[in-house]
Design an enzyme around this catalytic site. Sequence first.
Site, PDB file in Angstrom:
ATOM      1  N   GLU A 140       0.955  -1.162  -0.065  1.00 38.81           N
ATOM      2  CA  GLU A 140       0.002  -0.012   0.034  1.00 38.81           C
ATOM      3  C   GLU A 140       0.648   1.309  -0.108  1.00 38.81           C
ATOM      4  O   GLU A 140       1.836   1.365   0.663  1.00 38.81           O
ATOM      5  CB  GLU A 140      -0.854  -0.035   1.241  1.00 38.81           C
ATOM      6  CG  GLU A 140      -1.800   1.029   1.378  1.00 38.81           C
ATOM      7  CD  GLU A 140      -2.778   1.581   0.557  1.00 38.81           C
ATOM      8  OE1 GLU A 140      -2.507   1.897  -0.564  1.00 38.81           O
ATOM      9  OE2 GLU A 140      -3.990   1.460   0.811  1.00 38.81           O
ATOM     10  N   ASP A 175      -3.379   6.209   6.469  1.00 38.08           N
ATOM     11  CA  ASP A 175      -3.763   7.456   7.514  1.00 38.08           C
ATOM     12  C   ASP A 175      -4.547   6.906   8.626  1.00 38.08           C
ATOM     13  O   ASP A 175      -3.928   6.858   9.711  1.00 38.08           O
ATOM     14  CB  ASP A 175      -4.427   8.672   6.557  1.00 38.08           C
ATOM     15  CG  ASP A 175      -5.410   8.093   5.514  1.00 38.08           C
ATOM     16  OD1 ASP A 175      -6.281   7.324   6.078  1.00 38.08           O
ATOM     17  OD2 ASP A 175      -5.627   9.028   4.761  1.00 38.08           O
ATOM     18  N   THR A 202      -9.245   2.009   6.188  1.00 38.92           N
ATOM     19  CA  THR A 202      -9.180   1.373   5.040  1.00 38.92           C
ATOM     20  C   THR A 202      -8.477   0.075   4.901  1.00 38.92           C
ATOM     21  O   THR A 202      -8.634  -0.893   4.549  1.00 38.92           O
ATOM     22  CB  THR A 202      -8.617   2.301   3.636  1.00 38.92           C
ATOM     23  OG1 THR A 202      -9.384   3.646   3.775  1.00 38.92           O
ATOM     24  CG2 THR A 202      -8.818   1.618   2.397  1.00 38.92           C
ATOM     25  N   PHE A 250      -1.471  17.024   3.043  1.00 39.53           N
ATOM     26  CA  PHE A 250      -1.698  16.094   1.857  1.00 39.53           C
ATOM     27  C   PHE A 250      -0.869  15.890   0.913  1.00 39.53           C
ATOM     28  O   PHE A 250      -0.264  16.968   0.181  1.00 39.53           O
ATOM     29  CB  PHE A 250      -2.806  16.820   1.146  1.00 39.53           C
ATOM     30  CG  PHE A 250      -3.624  15.693   0.195  1.00 39.53           C
ATOM     31  CD1 PHE A 250      -4.601  15.034   0.693  1.00 39.53           C
ATOM     32  CD2 PHE A 250      -3.344  15.636  -1.091  1.00 39.53           C
ATOM     33  CE1 PHE A 250      -5.447  13.938  -0.071  1.00 39.53           C
ATOM     34  CE2 PHE A 250      -4.147  14.951  -2.043  1.00 39.53           C
ATOM     35  CZ  PHE A 250      -5.119  13.836  -1.552  1.00 39.53           C
TER      36      PHE A 250
END
Length: 226
Positions: A142, A146, A150, A195
């Site tokens: 992956e 965060d 998920t 981000f």
Amino acid sequence: MADDLTIQTCGKYGGIVINDDWPGYSLELFNYPKHYSGDLECVYIPHGVIMDRTERLARNIMGDLGDHDIVVLCVLKAGYQFCADLVERIKALSRNSDHTLPMSVNFIRLKSYVNDQSTEDLHIVGAEDLSFLTGKNVLIVEAIVDTGKTMKTLLKHVEAFSPKMIKVAGLLVKRVPNSSGCLPDYVGFEIPNRFVVGYALDYNEYFRDLNHICVISESGKLKYKV
């Protein structure tokens, strides 16, 4: 940069921890596509540093899993570049050591972001039937973790097919206040809650063509917002 980085245990292996006050590098020091002029704040992690860290992770994985057949499960789309580079480095180690790591590679796609916000609506594409994982050693690759929600959802889905073992390699772990505490076994970097884009990480499908990991600017978010 050394004064802003520390080594900390994150997952099984310590990742490189980038402190909250790390300002990144000036864009003027690096090459990047000019169509992104004005869309980026800084280069956060240069491509060469990513490559060195990926090689170290490959060595750790080889040391743990060498001589065991594994199925690499690449999480698309953001994970494709990290997975490709990680697999290449594991293959190089297999060619040049007494240990070997036979691999097959499969792909699934997860989508949980709208603009720069992670949503509760998680879509898993290409993972309806993972029966080929039954009894196998699985390495999930992956790009970024965060909140960890998920990853927990994906792990639960994969576990339903009764693999022999599951390990997770994550290039980035983001420090967020609502983290579930679900960390990869192999971590590249731990980063602040900013981000980031580049190295296949996107913002609404843009910026995947950046080699470096960069911080997107507010004007960049507005420009590519949907």
